[in-house]
Design a protein around this motif. Sequence first.
Motif, PDB file in Angstrom:
ATOM      1  N   TYR A 197       0.834  -1.199   0.000  1.00 26.73           N
ATOM      2  CA  TYR A 197       0.000   0.000   0.000  1.00 26.73           C
ATOM      3  C   TYR A 197       0.866   1.244   0.000  1.00 26.73           C
ATOM      4  O   TYR A 197       1.879   1.321   0.682  1.00 26.73           O
ATOM      5  N   TRP A 198       0.404   2.248  -0.756  1.00 28.40           N
ATOM      6  CA  TRP A 198       1.063   3.550  -0.810  1.00 28.40           C
ATOM      7  C   TRP A 198       0.198   4.497   0.004  1.00 28.40           C
ATOM      8  O   TRP A 198      -0.984   4.657  -0.289  1.00 28.40           O
ATOM      9  N   LEU A 199       0.759   5.120   1.049  1.00 27.78           N
ATOM     10  CA  LEU A 199      -0.012   6.084   1.849  1.00 27.78           C
ATOM     11  C   LEU A 199       0.777   7.372   1.930  1.00 27.78           C
ATOM     12  O   LEU A 199       1.988   7.335   2.170  1.00 27.78           O
ATOM     13  N   ASP A 200       0.090   8.500   1.801  1.00 24.31           N
ATOM     14  CA  ASP A 200       0.844   9.752   1.942  1.00 24.31           C
ATOM     15  C   ASP A 200       0.352  10.559   3.141  1.00 24.31           C
ATOM     16  O   ASP A 200      -0.596  10.166   3.819  1.00 24.31           O
ATOM     17  N   HIS A 201       0.999  11.697   3.389  1.00 25.73           N
ATOM     18  CA  HIS A 201       0.737  12.438   4.624  1.00 25.73           C
ATOM     19  C   HIS A 201      -0.647  13.086   4.622  1.00 25.73           C
ATOM     20  O   HIS A 201      -1.104  13.559   5.645  1.00 25.73           O
ATOM     21  N   LEU A 202      -1.312  13.120   3.469  1.00 29.35           N
ATOM     22  CA  LEU A 202      -2.671  13.660   3.415  1.00 29.35           C
ATOM     23  C   LEU A 202      -3.712  12.557   3.570  1.00 29.35           C
ATOM     24  O   LEU A 202      -4.891  12.768   3.289  1.00 29.35           O
ATOM     25  N   ALA A 203      -3.225  11.379   3.983  1.00 28.17           N
ATOM     26  CA  ALA A 203      -4.105  10.226   4.218  1.00 28.17           C
ATOM     27  C   ALA A 203      -4.743   9.675   2.959  1.00 28.17           C
ATOM     28  O   ALA A 203      -5.835   9.118   2.996  1.00 28.17           O
ATOM     29  N   ALA A 204      -4.048   9.821   1.839  1.00 29.04           N
ATOM     30  CA  ALA A 204      -4.493   9.129   0.636  1.00 29.04           C
ATOM     31  C   ALA A 204      -3.889   7.736   0.681  1.00 29.04           C
ATOM     32  O   ALA A 204      -2.803   7.542   1.232  1.00 29.04           O
ATOM     33  N   MET A 205      -4.602   6.776   0.108  1.00 28.48           N
ATOM     34  CA  MET A 205      -4.069   5.419   0.114  1.00 28.48           C
ATOM     35  C   MET A 205      -4.405   4.723  -1.191  1.00 28.48           C
ATOM     36  O   MET A 205      -5.503   4.909  -1.730  1.00 28.48           O
ATOM     37  N   ALA A 206      -3.444   3.917  -1.679  1.00 29.28           N
ATOM     38  CA  ALA A 206      -3.718   3.120  -2.871  1.00 29.28           C
ATOM     39  C   ALA A 206      -3.019   1.777  -2.719  1.00 29.28           C
ATOM     40  O   ALA A 206      -1.896   1.707  -2.237  1.00 29.28           O
TER      41      ALA A 206
END
Lengths: 201, 284
Positions: free
Chosen positions: A117-126
């Motif tokens: 999973y790819w998660l970024d600091h804006l709480a997006a996830m893929a």
Amino acid sequence: MDSVFGVEYDGGVIIASDQNNARSILTYQTNLDKVAELSSHSAMGVSGPNADLVNFSQYISKNLALYELSNNGLKLSPHAQANFTRGELATALRKGPYQVNIMLGGYDTIKNQASLYWLDHLAAMAKVNYGAQGYASSFCLSIMDRDWKEGLNQEQAVAIVEKCIKELQVRFLIAQPNFIIKAIDKDGVNTLSFGADPADN
Amino acid sequence: MARRYDSSTTTFSPEGRLHQVEYAIEAINNAGTCVGILAKDGIVMASEKRVTSGLLAPSKAGSTSFLIHGSESRTSSEKTYKLCQHAACNVAGLTADANILIDQARLKAGRYEYQYCEEIPIEQLVEHVCNYKQAYTQYGGLRPFGVAFLFAGYDQHNGFQLYQSDPSGNYSGWKATVIGANNQAGKSLLKNEYGSSSAEEKEGEMKVEGVAEEIAMPDINEALRLAVKVLNKTMDATATSPEKMELFCMTLKDGACVHKIMSKEETQKVIDEVEAESSAAGDS
């Protein structure tokens, strides 16, 4: 400035990151382990300021340990762990955000399947087959795009990861001499290699 | 003597008992019977309907969750409640009390899914409801809930599971159990008949006392028949009819749980099968 990336293969997933700990013009250390082990069969590579990196990864891993203790040893699947992590990022976002970007990999021992999973600091996830955070993405994604395919084995996945590392070391402005590579499969989280021993503190 | 320690839920008696909790458990022994049976491919929950008047309108509130698979008609339910996609429960006791607890269970299941994007493991759901019940035996001075539940559910960790809980907040997992009126009679029948599949197969074998026997789990249809058999025993009336009982079964289809309340015709069919079985075996 951190390089964090991951590659999924048949039966497991690799998470790799550089080992630099630096701020402004100073390098504090070159043997930091940025791939935090979350549970027996999952780990996440974290990039961002050291404070958030350590605080957030420990917060998540301790909460996951609490879940297991509270529920007779029942484990959360990587899917649930990733969603939990994303939820924590989302809750903190409009209060006091964690400035961390993450690649989370795990192996589901019930379904016998790996996931990344790819998660970024804006709480997006893929959910992805391969991915990278930060500047590393500019260098590595094209390599992964070309070389990744369904049904890779661990050796082939590691080969892709090493190609990415080499590219970064040649072309990336910031010197990152050491990288740590971890694999997660049915047998758990295993450190495949490191540039400098993190235990050497 | 116990009278002095009766009124407060949160005080022990000198014998170390919580009388209010025990009285709550008593209240359930007057309620309509519920049987729960674990089968290898699902769970059956059968309950006695204590509908007293023909003037009662079928509950519209209960009707939304149990769509008969593939058909337009909806069945309403009096005793069975859906908690989430993969769990349902049967109630014995004060329905008004039960509604509060069912709300709690649905909230918990929903919040878990919100946080983890995954179905809640059944035991966690049951434990949450039970912890909520337990609070009323320890704090606040409010009376306990006069409800016992049978929880039926499926999760990826432990497959199909059946739990029973009572007003004290205790719960346990069962292969088969009965709550409500005449539950002792029901339980003794289950003890003898659960796990020994068709009587014909075991005819030639000697039952050795004291040796732990392999319990063969029934399949859904056997479980349905056994459930009806239990209800026949526990219910007062001599003749059983589909109006007096509610049959619920939970099975897995394409990885998702299917909740089904049997229609009048299907219930009648099971009743007939049980009738045929018992007359074939020579029971009067």
